[in-house]
Write an enzyme that holds these catalytic residues in place. Sequence first.
Site, PDB file in Angstrom:
ATOM      1  N   CYS A   1       0.844  -1.204   0.000  1.00 26.50           N
ATOM      2  CA  CYS A   1       0.000   0.000   0.000  1.00 26.50           C
ATOM      3  C   CYS A   1       0.880   1.255   0.000  1.00 26.50           C
ATOM      4  O   CYS A   1       2.092   1.186   0.192  1.00 26.50           O
ATOM      5  CB  CYS A   1      -0.922  -0.003   1.223  1.00 26.50           C
ATOM      6  SG  CYS A   1      -0.044   0.156   2.794  1.00 26.50           S
TER       7      CYS A   1
ATOM      8  N   CYS B   1       2.903   1.760   3.145  1.00 25.61           N
ATOM      9  CA  CYS B   1       4.027   0.824   3.239  1.00 25.61           C
ATOM     10  C   CYS B   1       5.205   1.330   2.402  1.00 25.61           C
ATOM     11  O   CYS B   1       6.352   1.260   2.833  1.00 25.61           O
ATOM     12  CB  CYS B   1       3.609  -0.568   2.768  1.00 25.61           C
ATOM     13  SG  CYS B   1       2.279  -1.280   3.763  1.00 25.61           S
TER      14      CYS B   1
END
Length: 77
Positions: free
Chosen positions: A11, A14
Amino acid sequence: MKTIKILGTGCAKCKQTEAAVREVIEKEGIAADVIKVEDIQQIMAYNILSTPAVVVDEVVKIKGKVPSAQEIMAALA
C-alpha cells in the site's frame, strides 16, 4: 549490521515507510539491510494487526503508521 524489515502488502503507506527508512539509514550512514516483506503469511508471523510495520533485528519496533525520521532513529538505537 542491522536487518530492517518493512512489513506491508504494498500500500501507499508501506511504500512511504520503506522510503523513509531508507532515507534515514542513508543520511545517518547506518549499516543495514532493508528487506521488504509483502507475503501475508510472513507478516502474520510477527503477530501484527496493522501495517506498515518496521522490524529491527526481528523485533517489531513500529506498527500501524508511517514513522517520522525521529521514530525511525529511536527504533534503530
